[in-house]
Motif scaffolding. Sequence first.
Motif, PDB file in Angstrom:
ATOM      1  N   PHE A 236      21.826 -44.914 -32.323  1.00 21.16           N
ATOM      2  CA  PHE A 236      21.303 -43.954 -31.360  1.00 21.16           C
ATOM      3  C   PHE A 236      20.695 -42.748 -32.053  1.00 21.16           C
ATOM      4  O   PHE A 236      21.034 -42.424 -33.199  1.00 21.16           O
ATOM      5  CB  PHE A 236      22.391 -43.536 -30.363  1.00 21.16           C
TER       6      PHE A 236
ATOM      7  N   ILE B 269      21.257 -38.175 -25.916  1.00 18.20           N
ATOM      8  CA  ILE B 269      21.049 -39.233 -26.913  1.00 18.20           C
ATOM      9  C   ILE B 269      20.492 -40.477 -26.226  1.00 18.20           C
ATOM     10  O   ILE B 269      20.629 -40.639 -25.021  1.00 18.20           O
ATOM     11  CB  ILE B 269      22.350 -39.603 -27.675  1.00 18.20           C
TER      12      ILE B 269
ATOM     13  N   ASN C 207      22.747 -32.612 -29.854  1.00 19.50           N
ATOM     14  CA  ASN C 207      22.298 -31.213 -29.951  1.00 19.50           C
ATOM     15  C   ASN C 207      21.137 -31.035 -30.921  1.00 19.50           C
ATOM     16  O   ASN C 207      20.640 -29.930 -31.088  1.00 19.50           O
ATOM     17  CB  ASN C 207      23.447 -30.316 -30.435  1.00 19.50           C
TER      18      ASN C 207
ATOM     19  N   LEU D 265       9.434 -36.126 -39.998  1.00 18.93           N
ATOM     20  CA  LEU D 265      10.713 -35.457 -40.266  1.00 18.93           C
ATOM     21  C   LEU D 265      11.577 -36.345 -41.152  1.00 18.93           C
ATOM     22  O   LEU D 265      11.440 -37.576 -41.117  1.00 18.93           O
ATOM     23  CB  LEU D 265      11.485 -35.239 -38.943  1.00 18.93           C
TER      24      LEU D 265
ATOM     25  N   ASN E  91      18.481 -38.728 -31.055  1.00 23.36           N
ATOM     26  CA  ASN E  91      18.264 -37.708 -30.025  1.00 23.36           C
ATOM     27  C   ASN E  91      17.211 -38.210 -29.050  1.00 23.36           C
ATOM     28  O   ASN E  91      16.267 -38.896 -29.443  1.00 23.36           O
ATOM     29  CB  ASN E  91      17.804 -36.409 -30.683  1.00 23.36           C
TER      30      ASN E  91
ATOM     31  N   ASP F 235      18.136 -38.240 -41.078  1.00 31.01           N
ATOM     32  CA  ASP F 235      19.517 -37.883 -41.409  1.00 31.01           C
ATOM     33  C   ASP F 235      20.396 -39.051 -40.948  1.00 31.01           C
ATOM     34  O   ASP F 235      20.767 -39.138 -39.782  1.00 31.01           O
ATOM     35  CB  ASP F 235      19.879 -36.587 -40.662  1.00 31.01           C
TER      36      ASP F 235
ATOM     37  N   ARG G 160      17.479 -32.802 -32.947  1.00 26.78           N
ATOM     38  CA  ARG G 160      16.099 -33.018 -32.500  1.00 26.78           C
ATOM     39  C   ARG G 160      15.657 -34.439 -32.828  1.00 26.78           C
ATOM     40  O   ARG G 160      16.294 -35.115 -33.612  1.00 26.78           O
ATOM     41  CB  ARG G 160      15.154 -32.028 -33.155  1.00 26.78           C
TER      42      ARG G 160
ATOM     43  N   PHE H 154      19.827 -33.092 -43.276  1.00 30.12           N
ATOM     44  CA  PHE H 154      20.174 -32.194 -42.167  1.00 30.12           C
ATOM     45  C   PHE H 154      18.990 -31.364 -41.676  1.00 30.12           C
ATOM     46  O   PHE H 154      19.026 -30.793 -40.587  1.00 30.12           O
ATOM     47  CB  PHE H 154      21.340 -31.280 -42.566  1.00 30.12           C
ATOM     48  N   THR H 155      17.921 -31.303 -42.457  1.00 26.52           N
ATOM     49  CA  THR H 155      16.746 -30.541 -42.021  1.00 26.52           C
ATOM     50  C   THR H 155      15.880 -31.381 -41.066  1.00 26.52           C
ATOM     51  O   THR H 155      14.935 -30.866 -40.482  1.00 26.52           O
ATOM     52  CB  THR H 155      15.874 -30.135 -43.230  1.00 26.52           C
ATOM     53  N   GLY H 156      16.208 -32.662 -40.945  1.00 28.91           N
ATOM     54  CA  GLY H 156      15.373 -33.546 -40.126  1.00 28.91           C
ATOM     55  C   GLY H 156      16.032 -33.958 -38.824  1.00 28.91           C
ATOM     56  O   GLY H 156      16.677 -33.140 -38.161  1.00 28.91           O
ATOM     57  N   SER H 157      15.877 -35.219 -38.488  1.00 30.99           N
ATOM     58  CA  SER H 157      16.377 -35.740 -37.218  1.00 30.99           C
ATOM     59  C   SER H 157      17.325 -36.907 -37.522  1.00 30.99           C
ATOM     60  O   SER H 157      17.030 -37.742 -38.374  1.00 30.99           O
ATOM     61  CB  SER H 157      15.180 -36.208 -36.380  1.00 30.99           C
ATOM     62  N   ALA H 158      18.454 -36.945 -36.809  1.00 33.44           N
ATOM     63  CA  ALA H 158      19.530 -37.869 -37.207  1.00 33.44           C
ATOM     64  C   ALA H 158      19.508 -39.192 -36.452  1.00 33.44           C
ATOM     65  O   ALA H 158      18.940 -39.315 -35.364  1.00 33.44           O
ATOM     66  CB  ALA H 158      20.875 -37.191 -37.004  1.00 33.44           C
ATOM     67  N   ILE H 159      20.160 -40.169 -37.076  1.00 34.89           N
ATOM     68  CA  ILE H 159      20.445 -41.460 -36.441  1.00 34.89           C
ATOM     69  C   ILE H 159      21.932 -41.714 -36.686  1.00 34.89           C
ATOM     70  O   ILE H 159      22.465 -41.362 -37.739  1.00 34.89           O
ATOM     71  CB  ILE H 159      19.565 -42.596 -37.024  1.00 34.89           C
ATOM     72  N   GLY H 160      22.599 -42.301 -35.695  1.00 31.50           N
ATOM     73  CA  GLY H 160      24.017 -42.611 -35.839  1.00 31.50           C
ATOM     74  C   GLY H 160      24.309 -43.979 -35.272  1.00 31.50           C
ATOM     75  O   GLY H 160      23.416 -44.648 -34.739  1.00 31.50           O
TER      76      GLY H 160
ATOM     77  N   ILE I 196      24.051 -35.368 -32.913  1.00 35.97           N
ATOM     78  CA  ILE I 196      22.728 -35.931 -32.607  1.00 35.97           C
ATOM     79  C   ILE I 196      22.231 -35.448 -31.241  1.00 35.97           C
ATOM     80  O   ILE I 196      21.056 -35.130 -31.077  1.00 35.97           O
ATOM     81  CB  ILE I 196      22.776 -37.471 -32.690  1.00 35.97           C
TER      82      ILE I 196
ATOM     83  N   ARG J 280      23.940 -27.536 -33.642  1.00 34.99           N
ATOM     84  CA  ARG J 280      24.128 -28.979 -33.480  1.00 34.99           C
ATOM     85  C   ARG J 280      25.599 -29.366 -33.399  1.00 34.99           C
ATOM     86  O   ARG J 280      25.932 -30.432 -32.921  1.00 34.99           O
ATOM     87  CB  ARG J 280      23.524 -29.727 -34.668  1.00 34.99           C
TER      88      ARG J 280
ATOM     89  N   LYS K  26      23.496 -40.582 -40.358  1.00 32.48           N
ATOM     90  CA  LYS K  26      24.882 -40.133 -40.274  1.00 32.48           C
ATOM     91  C   LYS K  26      25.848 -41.319 -40.372  1.00 32.48           C
ATOM     92  O   LYS K  26      25.569 -42.401 -39.863  1.00 32.48           O
ATOM     93  CB  LYS K  26      25.141 -39.413 -38.942  1.00 32.48           C
ATOM     94  N   GLN K  27      26.989 -41.060 -40.997  1.00 30.21           N
ATOM     95  CA  GLN K  27      28.029 -42.087 -41.110  1.00 30.21           C
ATOM     96  C   GLN K  27      29.336 -41.557 -40.526  1.00 30.21           C
ATOM     97  O   GLN K  27      29.503 -40.357 -40.341  1.00 30.21           O
ATOM     98  CB  GLN K  27      28.261 -42.453 -42.572  1.00 30.21           C
TER      99      GLN K  27
END
Lengths: 326, 45
Positions: free
Chosen positions: A165, A254, B43, A199, A167, A202, B45, A232-238, B41, A32, A204-205
């Motif tokens: 945003f 994204i 890269n 999931l 993935n 995650d 899932r 971190f084991t899941g899916s992120a938002i930023g 993000i 990632r 993110k900041q």
Amino acid sequence: MKILTKQILSLVGAAAVFLAFDLAVYNTVTRRCIDKTSAEMQAKSVEVSEYLPFAEETKIAALDASMKLSEHPPVIDGAAGLFPVYSAFVHAVYPEQTVQYDGESFTPDSAMQYSNTRGAYKALAEHSVDLAVLVKPSAEQLAYAEEQGAELEFVPLGYDAFVFFVNESNPVESLTCEQIRDIYAGEIHRWDQVGGKRLRIDAKQRNAGSGSQSAMKAFMGGRKMHADPLGFTGSAIGFSFRYYIADLVGVRGIKMLALDGIPPTPEHIADGSYPVVSTFYAVYDKHNQHPDLPRLIAWMQSEEAQKIIADTGFIPVNPSQQSLRE
Amino acid sequence: MKDQTYRILLAAVMILGVIGTVILVLVTIRLYRSCSIITYIANGR
């Protein structure tokens, strides 16, 4: 024969355990973080060399203004996401010889500098630049400026959507503002709670003091943000600004989320239906006595400068709508 | 396989495995620290 089989199995088993662990680490985190953008983008957060004010192949919204500043213009700085805007301002009103770029960075005596949000607020506070194009500062940046004797003035120039945003494989297309606040506050921690996959979220900041982190703090309205240590084991938002991720970074993979069902399109930002916008400003110290500063500030609010803002991809500030957007 | 050969092979697998894992973790930490949220993000899932 039986012993040999056991020995071979234990060797293969030991190797397999390491391999499985390394593959899990690679897939969960390492992969990632492999950045495919250019070295300049990774180091500076913007392709400075592509948006220089006087380069032949520049991507800025070039416009020749009706006025030019003196041979000693105010030193201007700004944020990464706003670099194309203030570079176009420099192109329009600064004498070309006042800007020096050595191929990697602006020279110390150049009237144009690029220190990004945190650096620019520090430079404003320490009076090493006269003016910067930035979003609102963090409380710490404001306190530091006061400590240094700078009384910052904020002149609104334009605005952009503050976007969230994920993935592109994430099935969630829209969230409400309240759901996002709950996610960042740690009260919603799985995507299936908001219509997504089973999931972890995650959330993110950014770094403290960056423009988007300050905007996010304002969006949270005083609620504290909590990071899920297993996120971190899941899916992120930023989060970021629309222009930065849509036009400047150009990363695939994204998608921006709609907020309260409204996608962050330029039309929805301009008509005020997209619910979270962030104003950017010309920021300067009230006590700054540079003789060109009042002219430059006045010009930045003129039709010419507002056209540059619109041509770059932002929404120019409209005094009649401003109170709705602050 | 002789017991000594087996022990040497097992030690080699363990040493190489540990070295490889340490290198991977160090590289990952370095990448993670400099990684932008957008890249992370995109890269993911």
